[in-house]
Each structure stands twice: as C-alpha cells, then as structure tokens.
Scaffold this motif. Structure first.
Motif: not given
Length: 66
Positions: A2-3, A22-30, A40-43
């Motif tokens: 993933l990127s 099921g919560d959605v997050g954004t990858i901030v570092h690989c 993964v950052e969750f808001l």
C-alpha cells in the motif's frame, strides 16, 4: 504494498485506542523493514486525530487503488 495517503479500513478492533473494525483511516507512513507495516491515522467525528496505530498488511483493507 500500500502507499502513503491511501484510505484503508481496519480489520480489527483496538478498543483501548477507540478504533473499531471497519473504521477508516489514512496511511501516514509505510515500513518495509523488518517487515511490511503501516502507520494509520484515525480521526474522530470532529476531524481531530484519535490515534496513529501500527498495522500489518493483513490487518487492513484498501479503500482506494494504491
């Protein structure tokens, strides 16, 4: 692999951090070493960072092409 900045869905509960399956997050570092992993950052509902958690690839479902 993933990127960074890809949207992903958590495939596990992390109740002590307020993250549910099921919560959605954004990858901030690989990470590639010592094995593939992702920060993964969750808001929260107001757009503030709830937490940044480390996941293995098998614990995430991509929501967008990466």
């Amino acid at each position: 692999m993933l990127s960074e900045y890809s949207l992903v869905k958590s495939l596990k509960d992390v109740p002590d951090k307020g993250v549910k399956k099921g919560d959605v997050g954004t990858i901030v570092h690989c990470h590639t070493e010592p094995r593939e992993g992702y920060e993964v950052e969750f808001l929260d509902k107001d757009g503030y960072t709830k937490d940044v958690l480390t996941y293995e690839r098998c614990e995430l479902e991509p929501l967008s092409e990466s």
